[in-house]
Design a protein around this motif. Sequence first.
Motif, mmCIF file in Angstrom:
data_model
loop_
_atom_site.group_PDB
_atom_site.id
_atom_site.type_symbol
_atom_site.label_atom_id
_atom_site.label_comp_id
_atom_site.label_asym_id
_atom_site.label_seq_id
_atom_site.Cartn_x
_atom_site.Cartn_y
_atom_site.Cartn_z
ATOM 1 N N SER A 22 0.781 -1.072 0.063
ATOM 2 C CA SER A 22 0.004 -0.043 -0.017
ATOM 3 C C SER A 22 0.744 1.442 0.069
ATOM 4 C CB SER A 22 -0.921 0.101 1.213
ATOM 5 O OG SER A 22 0.021 -0.042 2.483
ATOM 6 N N CYS A 23 0.359 2.288 -0.081
ATOM 7 C CA CYS A 23 0.793 3.737 0.108
ATOM 8 C C CYS A 23 1.276 3.843 1.355
ATOM 9 C CB CYS A 23 -0.060 4.948 -0.196
ATOM 10 S SG CYS A 23 -0.561 4.834 -2.002
ATOM 11 N N GLY A 51 -4.402 2.694 -0.119
ATOM 12 C CA GLY A 51 -3.317 2.480 -1.583
ATOM 13 C C GLY A 51 -4.338 2.423 -2.640
#
Length: 162
Positions: free
Chosen positions: A58-59, A135
């Motif tokens: 994910s981010c 994300g």
Amino acid sequence: MPRHPAAAQALREQLRGDFEWETPDGTPAHLPFVRLLRTDCRIIARTMNLPSGNASDSCFALSMLCEFEPIVRADAWRYRQLHWEAGLLGHALYLEAEAEGLRGTGIGCYFDDALHEILGINGTQFQALYHFTVGRALTDDRISTLPAYPGRRMETPKETPP
């Protein structure tokens, strides 16, 4: 992001001594975010979240820690309230992720004891309560979306005379 200054100090005393406790560049002044360690945490995120790629790919991923024992010892019913508050924060993260064209997901199944060990948490003053990740959306072909009520005729509400 501590909820009040006393919690920030207690958390700092509880966590590992080699953490940085630096405010990342670009952090808005009203958000007391701190960076604990500058490193690649993908393997840790995957491992802590019951081997889920959601957290490691994910981010960003986060763990929500709460002041636990003092609150629950004083009022046992507040255990439920702590989860409500974590859910409220999760909901805000869902909305903000959507506003940025991203997606979010709460992760309720994680290895809290291992996380506590990595962070240096001993005892029950602070506990991991919930994990969340944000994300880009990935399509999971194993999941299908169907109409809510197939075959049900939707009726138009009738206007009532004045």
